[in-house]
Design a protein around this motif. Structure first.
Motif, PDB file in Angstrom:
ATOM      1  N   MET A 124       0.850  -1.177   0.000  1.00 11.92           N
ATOM      2  CA  MET A 124       0.000   0.000   0.000  1.00 11.92           C
ATOM      3  C   MET A 124       0.894   1.238   0.000  1.00 11.92           C
ATOM      4  N   SER A 125       0.383   2.308  -0.566  1.00 13.41           N
ATOM      5  CA  SER A 125       1.171   3.527  -0.640  1.00 13.41           C
ATOM      6  C   SER A 125       1.172   4.241   0.703  1.00 13.41           C
ATOM      7  N   GLU A 126       2.165   5.055   0.909  1.00  7.01           N
ATOM      8  CA  GLU A 126       2.271   5.838   2.139  1.00  7.01           C
ATOM      9  C   GLU A 126       1.076   6.769   2.301  1.00  7.01           C
ATOM     10  N   THR A 127       0.550   7.276   1.200  1.00  9.10           N
ATOM     11  CA  THR A 127      -0.626   8.151   1.247  1.00  9.10           C
ATOM     12  C   THR A 127      -1.835   7.398   1.787  1.00  9.10           C
ATOM     13  N   GLU A 128      -2.023   6.145   1.354  1.00  9.05           N
ATOM     14  CA  GLU A 128      -3.142   5.339   1.834  1.00  9.05           C
ATOM     15  C   GLU A 128      -2.991   4.990   3.312  1.00  9.05           C
ATOM     16  N   LEU A 129      -1.760   4.793   3.760  1.00  6.78           N
ATOM     17  CA  LEU A 129      -1.500   4.412   5.146  1.00  6.78           C
ATOM     18  C   LEU A 129      -1.468   5.595   6.110  1.00  6.78           C
ATOM     19  N   LEU A 130      -1.347   6.802   5.606  1.00 10.67           N
ATOM     20  CA  LEU A 130      -1.191   7.973   6.464  1.00 10.67           C
ATOM     21  C   LEU A 130      -2.273   8.108   7.536  1.00 10.67           C
ATOM     22  N   PRO A 131      -3.561   7.976   7.199  1.00 12.90           N
ATOM     23  CA  PRO A 131      -4.574   8.100   8.257  1.00 12.90           C
ATOM     24  C   PRO A 131      -4.398   7.067   9.374  1.00 12.90           C
ATOM     25  N   LEU A 132      -3.946   5.870   9.029  1.00 12.48           N
ATOM     26  CA  LEU A 132      -3.727   4.842  10.040  1.00 12.48           C
ATOM     27  C   LEU A 132      -2.498   5.156  10.880  1.00 12.48           C
ATOM     28  N   ARG A 133      -1.447   5.607  10.224  1.00 11.17           N
ATOM     29  CA  ARG A 133      -0.225   5.956  10.951  1.00 11.17           C
ATOM     30  C   ARG A 133      -0.478   7.091  11.945  1.00 11.17           C
ATOM     31  N   GLU A 134      -1.324   8.055  11.569  1.00 15.81           N
ATOM     32  CA  GLU A 134      -1.615   9.181  12.453  1.00 15.81           C
ATOM     33  C   GLU A 134      -2.357   8.749  13.722  1.00 15.81           C
ATOM     34  N   ILE A 149     -14.070   4.957   6.286  1.00 15.48           N
ATOM     35  CA  ILE A 149     -14.050   3.595   5.740  1.00 15.48           C
ATOM     36  C   ILE A 149     -12.624   3.242   5.336  1.00 15.48           C
ATOM     37  N   VAL A 150     -12.148   2.116   5.876  1.00 15.94           N
ATOM     38  CA  VAL A 150     -10.815   1.632   5.542  1.00 15.94           C
ATOM     39  C   VAL A 150     -10.987   0.333   4.774  1.00 15.94           C
ATOM     40  N   PRO A 151     -10.497   0.273   3.537  1.00 17.64           N
ATOM     41  CA  PRO A 151     -10.658  -0.949   2.736  1.00 17.64           C
ATOM     42  C   PRO A 151      -9.977  -2.150   3.396  1.00 17.64           C
ATOM     43  N   GLU A 152     -10.631  -3.293   3.311  1.00 21.55           N
ATOM     44  CA  GLU A 152     -10.074  -4.515   3.884  1.00 21.55           C
ATOM     45  C   GLU A 152      -8.696  -4.814   3.288  1.00 21.55           C
ATOM     46  N   GLU A 153      -8.510  -4.517   2.017  1.00 29.08           N
ATOM     47  CA  GLU A 153      -7.219  -4.759   1.375  1.00 29.08           C
ATOM     48  C   GLU A 153      -6.109  -3.982   2.081  1.00 29.08           C
ATOM     49  N   LEU A 154      -6.393  -2.762   2.513  1.00 27.04           N
ATOM     50  CA  LEU A 154      -5.407  -1.948   3.225  1.00 27.04           C
ATOM     51  C   LEU A 154      -5.152  -2.530   4.612  1.00 27.04           C
ATOM     52  N   LEU A 155      -6.205  -2.925   5.301  1.00 30.49           N
ATOM     53  CA  LEU A 155      -6.061  -3.474   6.646  1.00 30.49           C
ATOM     54  C   LEU A 155      -5.318  -4.804   6.650  1.00 30.49           C
ATOM     55  N   GLU A 156      -5.382  -5.533   5.543  1.00 30.53           N
ATOM     56  CA  GLU A 156      -4.703  -6.827   5.445  1.00 30.53           C
ATOM     57  C   GLU A 156      -3.232  -6.688   5.043  1.00 30.53           C
ATOM     58  N   SER A 157      -2.751  -5.468   4.834  1.00 31.12           N
ATOM     59  CA  SER A 157      -1.341  -5.284   4.495  1.00 31.12           C
ATOM     60  C   SER A 157      -0.492  -5.343   5.763  1.00 31.12           C
ATOM     61  N   ASP A 158       0.780  -5.665   5.598  1.00 32.29           N
ATOM     62  CA  ASP A 158       1.693  -5.825   6.731  1.00 32.29           C
ATOM     63  C   ASP A 158       1.782  -4.539   7.548  1.00 32.29           C
ATOM     64  N   TYR A 159       1.736  -4.714   8.857  1.00 30.81           N
ATOM     65  CA  TYR A 159       1.840  -3.592   9.780  1.00 30.81           C
ATOM     66  C   TYR A 159       3.304  -3.181   9.889  1.00 30.81           C
ATOM     67  N   GLU A 160       3.559  -1.887   9.739  1.00 32.28           N
ATOM     68  CA  GLU A 160       4.915  -1.358   9.852  1.00 32.28           C
ATOM     69  C   GLU A 160       4.913  -0.086  10.687  1.00 32.28           C
ATOM     70  N   GLY A 161       4.137  -0.090  11.766  1.00 31.47           N
ATOM     71  CA  GLY A 161       4.055   1.066  12.640  1.00 31.47           C
ATOM     72  C   GLY A 161       4.899   0.884  13.888  1.00 31.47           C
ATOM     73  N   PRO A 162       4.793   1.831  14.834  1.00 29.91           N
ATOM     74  CA  PRO A 162       5.648   1.820  16.030  1.00 29.91           C
ATOM     75  C   PRO A 162       5.187   0.887  17.151  1.00 29.91           C
ATOM     76  N   SER A 163       3.979   0.362  17.093  1.00 32.46           N
ATOM     77  CA  SER A 163       3.474  -0.488  18.176  1.00 32.46           C
ATOM     78  C   SER A 163       4.046  -1.900  18.081  1.00 32.46           C
ATOM     79  N   ALA A 164       4.341  -2.490  19.232  1.00 32.78           N
ATOM     80  CA  ALA A 164       4.877  -3.847  19.278  1.00 32.78           C
ATOM     81  C   ALA A 164       3.724  -4.838  19.208  1.00 32.78           C
TER      82      ALA A 164
END
Length: 161
Positions: free
Chosen positions: A1-11, A128-143
């Motif tokens: 997924m692109s960084e633009t698509e992930l931005l709302p989740l990262r925030e 609304i967050v597409p399931e395809e985006l939610l199913e992508s690998d998590y690469e955030g700061p949470s353990a």
């Protein structure tokens, strides 16, 4: 997924608060969820089962639009997160299809039903967050490795803790 698509989740991602955000208001979330249930029941002309206030989870609850109220005869599940009014729409269950596009292509989800659900969510202030985006690998700061062998964004915002 692109960084633009992930931005709302990262925030919304806060490694200090896995289950709910800092200013989470259970009563406000519950009222909004009740409003969404009423709206979907009116739009589909059928009672919708729901699960709410999920314990030890970043998911607040789920609403099930019954199969016999949908055009294709497959139930629709709406998952609502405790974070930022995030919502996911799935045919049958989360993970049953690789997203709403696949469900539509396989004849399990009619575009008119999807539009009805998405319009209700948007008008009630859900993101609304597409399931395809939610199913992508998590690469955030949470353990999240302690909670899932392969953490995904779904694990972060809808998973069990």
């Amino acid at each position: 997924m692109s960084e633009t698509e992930l931005l709302p989740l990262r925030e919304l991602d806060d490694p200090e608060r896995l289950e709910q955000p800092q200013h989470y208001d259970r009563a406000v979330t519950g009222l909004a969820f009740s409003g969404l249930i009423r709206r979907l029941e009116a739009d589909f002309g059928a009672p919708c089962e729901s699960e709410r206030d999920t314990q030890d989870s970043s998911e607040y609850g789920r609403i099930h639009v019954p199969a016999d109220a949908t055009i294709c005869g497959t139930r629709i599940v709406v998952c609502v997160s405790k974070f930022g009014s995030l919502a996911e729409v799935c045919a049958d269950n989360p993970g049953a299809f690789l997203g709403t596009n696949e469900a539509r292509a396989e004849g399990a989800l009619d575009p008119a039903d999807l539009d009805t659900v998405e319009q209700a969510l948007a008008e009630l202030g859900y993101v609304i967050v597409p399931e395809e985006l939610l199913e992508s690998d998590y690469e955030g700061p949470s353990a999240l490795e302690h909670f899932a062998a392969r953490p995904m964004w779904w694990t972060r915002f809808f998973g069990l803790w």
